[in-house]
Design a protein around this motif. Structure first.
Motif, short mmCIF file in Angstrom:
data_model
loop_
_atom_site.label_atom_id
_atom_site.label_comp_id
_atom_site.label_asym_id
_atom_site.label_seq_id
_atom_site.Cartn_x
_atom_site.Cartn_y
_atom_site.Cartn_z
N VAL A 42 -22.22 55.03 4.32
CA VAL A 42 -21.96 53.94 3.38
C VAL A 42 -23.14 52.99 3.26
CG1 VAL A 42 -20.51 51.90 2.97
CG2 VAL A 42 -19.47 54.06 3.69
N TYR A 43 -23.76 52.62 4.38
CA TYR A 43 -24.75 51.54 4.36
C TYR A 43 -26.02 51.87 3.59
CZ TYR A 43 -27.61 53.92 7.88
OH TYR A 43 -28.42 54.82 8.54
N ARG A 44 -26.32 53.18 3.41
CA ARG A 44 -27.55 53.52 2.68
C ARG A 44 -27.31 54.49 1.53
NH1 ARG A 44 -29.29 58.51 3.81
NH2 ARG A 44 -28.81 59.47 5.84
N ALA A 45 -26.07 54.61 1.11
CA ALA A 45 -25.78 55.53 0.00
C ALA A 45 -26.37 55.00 -1.30
CB ALA A 45 -24.28 55.70 -0.15
N LYS A 46 -26.90 55.92 -2.09
CA LYS A 46 -27.51 55.58 -3.37
C LYS A 46 -26.80 56.33 -4.48
CE LYS A 46 -31.09 59.13 -2.77
NZ LYS A 46 -30.41 59.75 -1.60
N PRO A 47 -27.09 56.04 -5.74
CA PRO A 47 -26.46 56.79 -6.83
C PRO A 47 -26.66 58.29 -6.66
CG PRO A 47 -27.58 54.87 -7.71
CD PRO A 47 -27.94 54.93 -6.26
N GLY A 48 -25.60 59.05 -6.85
CA GLY A 48 -25.62 60.49 -6.63
C GLY A 48 -25.07 60.90 -5.28
N ASP A 49 -24.82 59.91 -4.40
CA ASP A 49 -24.28 60.18 -3.07
C ASP A 49 -22.77 59.94 -3.03
OD1 ASP A 49 -26.79 60.78 -2.09
OD2 ASP A 49 -27.13 58.76 -1.29
N VAL A 50 -22.12 60.65 -2.12
CA VAL A 50 -20.71 60.43 -1.82
C VAL A 50 -20.61 59.98 -0.36
CG1 VAL A 50 -18.44 61.51 -1.54
CG2 VAL A 50 -19.89 62.14 -3.47
N SER A 51 -19.83 58.93 -0.11
CA SER A 51 -19.59 58.43 1.24
C SER A 51 -18.10 58.44 1.54
CB SER A 51 -20.14 57.01 1.38
OG SER A 51 -21.53 56.97 1.12
N TYR A 52 -17.76 58.07 2.78
CA TYR A 52 -16.34 57.92 3.09
C TYR A 52 -16.13 56.78 4.07
CZ TYR A 52 -16.53 60.23 7.72
OH TYR A 52 -16.78 60.56 9.03
N MET A 53 -14.94 56.20 4.01
CA MET A 53 -14.56 55.11 4.90
C MET A 53 -13.21 55.45 5.53
SD MET A 53 -15.51 51.69 2.70
CE MET A 53 -14.56 50.68 3.82
N LEU A 54 -13.11 55.17 6.84
CA LEU A 54 -11.86 55.41 7.54
C LEU A 54 -11.14 54.12 7.90
CD1 LEU A 54 -12.87 58.30 9.97
CD2 LEU A 54 -11.71 58.47 7.77
N SER A 55 -11.86 52.98 7.88
CA SER A 55 -11.22 51.72 8.23
C SER A 55 -11.97 50.57 7.57
CB SER A 55 -11.20 51.53 9.75
OG SER A 55 -12.49 51.18 10.22
N ARG A 56 -11.34 49.39 7.66
CA ARG A 56 -11.95 48.18 7.09
C ARG A 56 -13.17 47.71 7.89
NH1 ARG A 56 -8.45 45.49 3.50
NH2 ARG A 56 -6.45 46.59 3.29
N LYS A 57 -13.37 48.28 9.07
CA LYS A 57 -14.51 47.89 9.89
C LYS A 57 -15.84 48.15 9.19
CE LYS A 57 -12.08 48.70 14.26
NZ LYS A 57 -12.06 49.52 15.51
N SER A 58 -15.84 49.05 8.20
CA SER A 58 -17.08 49.40 7.50
C SER A 58 -17.35 48.48 6.32
CB SER A 58 -17.01 50.85 7.02
OG SER A 58 -16.79 51.74 8.07
N ARG A 59 -16.55 47.44 6.13
CA ARG A 59 -16.69 46.64 4.91
C ARG A 59 -18.06 45.98 4.80
NH1 ARG A 59 -12.89 42.08 3.79
NH2 ARG A 59 -11.23 43.40 4.57
N ASP A 60 -18.66 45.58 5.93
CA ASP A 60 -19.99 44.96 5.85
C ASP A 60 -21.05 45.92 5.34
OD1 ASP A 60 -18.95 42.57 6.75
OD2 ASP A 60 -19.58 42.88 8.85
N GLU A 61 -20.87 47.21 5.59
CA GLU A 61 -21.83 48.20 5.12
C GLU A 61 -21.81 48.34 3.61
OE1 GLU A 61 -21.25 51.88 7.14
OE2 GLU A 61 -21.34 50.99 9.15
N LEU A 62 -20.72 47.89 2.98
CA LEU A 62 -20.61 48.00 1.53
C LEU A 62 -21.60 47.11 0.80
CD1 LEU A 62 -16.72 48.08 1.31
CD2 LEU A 62 -18.24 49.96 0.68
N LYS A 63 -22.14 46.11 1.50
CA LYS A 63 -23.07 45.19 0.85
C LYS A 63 -24.33 45.91 0.36
CE LYS A 63 -21.52 41.35 3.76
NZ LYS A 63 -21.90 40.41 4.85
N SER A 64 -24.74 46.96 1.07
CA SER A 64 -25.95 47.70 0.67
C SER A 64 -25.62 49.07 0.09
CB SER A 64 -26.88 47.86 1.88
OG SER A 64 -26.20 48.52 2.95
N CYS A 65 -24.36 49.29 -0.25
CA CYS A 65 -23.92 50.61 -0.73
C CYS A 65 -24.05 50.72 -2.24
CB CYS A 65 -22.47 50.85 -0.31
SG CYS A 65 -21.81 52.44 -0.86
N HIS A 66 -24.66 51.82 -2.67
CA HIS A 66 -24.76 52.12 -4.11
C HIS A 66 -24.27 53.54 -4.39
CE1 HIS A 66 -27.01 48.41 -4.73
NE2 HIS A 66 -27.73 48.73 -3.66
#
Length: 354
Positions: A42-66
């Motif tokens: 999630v933290y370094r995903a760019k356009p064209g990438d697929v990511s996944y999240m299992l919990s809300r603990k990853s919400r901070d990583e969404l700030k740099s997610c594209h």
């Protein structure tokens, strides 16, 4: 991370098609025609990438997610920014695994080591061996007398297939692995350096105080869709067979002794040791570094915590941990009591110092 030329991006899969193939629901039908090419955290995903999240603990990583899409359960979909499409599923971990297999199919089993296909000039295939069409043998591999190998199987560089070994179809035997006295099913993956079918550790007391080797004349039977990690060793049986059940996944650096029988769909993590003649049921999970005594049984669906020592039978469906392994509730209670006593001793010691 820099561009990864070991596992290049896919030419592209439409998000709508990806959703249907992984059993997910695309939150925004308007983006169904967009294509994705790779997986990324999630933290370094760019356009064209697929990511996944299992919990809300990853919400901070969404700030740099594209990312072009995030796979998650509907219970945490609300934390995903509105500009990122969501692939909704009740099983996000499974869905991500399926997505990864679609986007990076070449990473699902060890890759080719050379550009040659078929039987490489530097390989040795005994004239009495029988290879179906479509078998690939890389340089320095050896196929022994009377061996039989099914179509679609790849024998990597430096691997040894012993006399009369049978290997099914669509298998991968990786570089430096050796397979002796074994029957291997279809779609089996054996990673580099694994040792399958050597004689087990068996000795009797000698007349002058030494040890006399006990003959090992059994086999190893590996059923369909098994995966065996790098440098894992599986000994052949003494007089019976060592058996690895269908769909079981074994990590690197695992030792499985002679006559062990492991059921279907088990997961065995790195550095586990299973002594001879142990019986492991279906769906058993064994954590890293655990030791399993010989001649005991672990029932279907049981779970063994990492670094445990299993000295006696484990009932089906139970969770055991500790040394010696015992029901998890007892193990955790014992740990809590020891921690409390240690704290009390420390307090008393501190009081004396004063």
């Amino acid at each position: 991370m820099e561009q990864n030329w070991f596992f290049p991006p896919h030419e592209g899969i439409r998000l709508g098609d990806l959703a249907s193939q992984i059993g997910a629901e695309l939150s925004d039908a308007a983006v169904a025609g967009q294509t994705v090419h790779a997986v990324a955290p999630v933290y370094r995903a760019k356009p064209g990438d697929v990511s996944y999240m299992l919990s809300r603990k990853s919400r901070d990583e969404l700030k740099s997610c594209h990312a072009s899409a995030i796979i998650c359960d509907k219970t945490i979909a609300s934390v995903v920014p509105s500009h990122i499409p969501v692939l909704l599923t009740s099983k996000p971990h499974t869905a991500f695994a399926l997505a990864g297999a679609l986007l990076h199919g070449e990473a699902m089993r060890p890759s080719y080591n050379t550009s040659e296909r078929g039987i490489a000039p530097g390989a040795f295939v005994d004239p009495t061996a029988r290879l179906e069409p479509g078998v690939e043998v890389e340089p320095s591999a050896v196929i022994g007398a009377g061996a039989e190998i099914g179509s679609g199987t790849r024998i990597a560089a430096g691997a040894l297939i012993g006399p009369n070994v049978r290997i099914g179809r669509d298998c991968t035997i990786s570089a430096g692995a050796s397979i002796l006295s074994a029957l291997v099913g279809n779609s089996v993956i054996i990673h580099p350096g694994a040792r399958i079918g050597q004689d087990g550790f068996g000795y009797a007391p000698g007349p002058s105080g030494g040890m006399i080797k006990i003959v090992q004349v059994g086999r190893v039977i590996i059923q369909d869709n098994v995966e065996i990690g790098a440098n894992t060793t599986i000994d052949r049986g003494t007089m019976d067979d060592t058996v690895i059940g269908e769909g079981t996944k074994i990590d690197n650096l695992v030792q499985i002794g002679h006559n062990v029988r492991i059921g279907r769909y088990c997961g065995i993590v790195s550095q586990v040791g299973i002594a001879g003649s142990a019986r492991i049921g279906d769906g058993v999970m064994i954590g890293g570094g655990a030791g399993v005594n010989g001649h005991i049984s672990i029932g279907n669906g049981a779970q063994i915590a990492a670094m445990s020592g299993v000295a006696s039978d484990v009932p089906a469906g139970e969770r055991y941990g500790g040394i010696p392994a015992r029901p998890m509730r007892d193990f955790l209670r014992d740990v809590a009591e020891m921690a409390m006593r240690a704290s009390e001793r420390q307090k008393k010691k501190g009081g004396k110092d004063e």
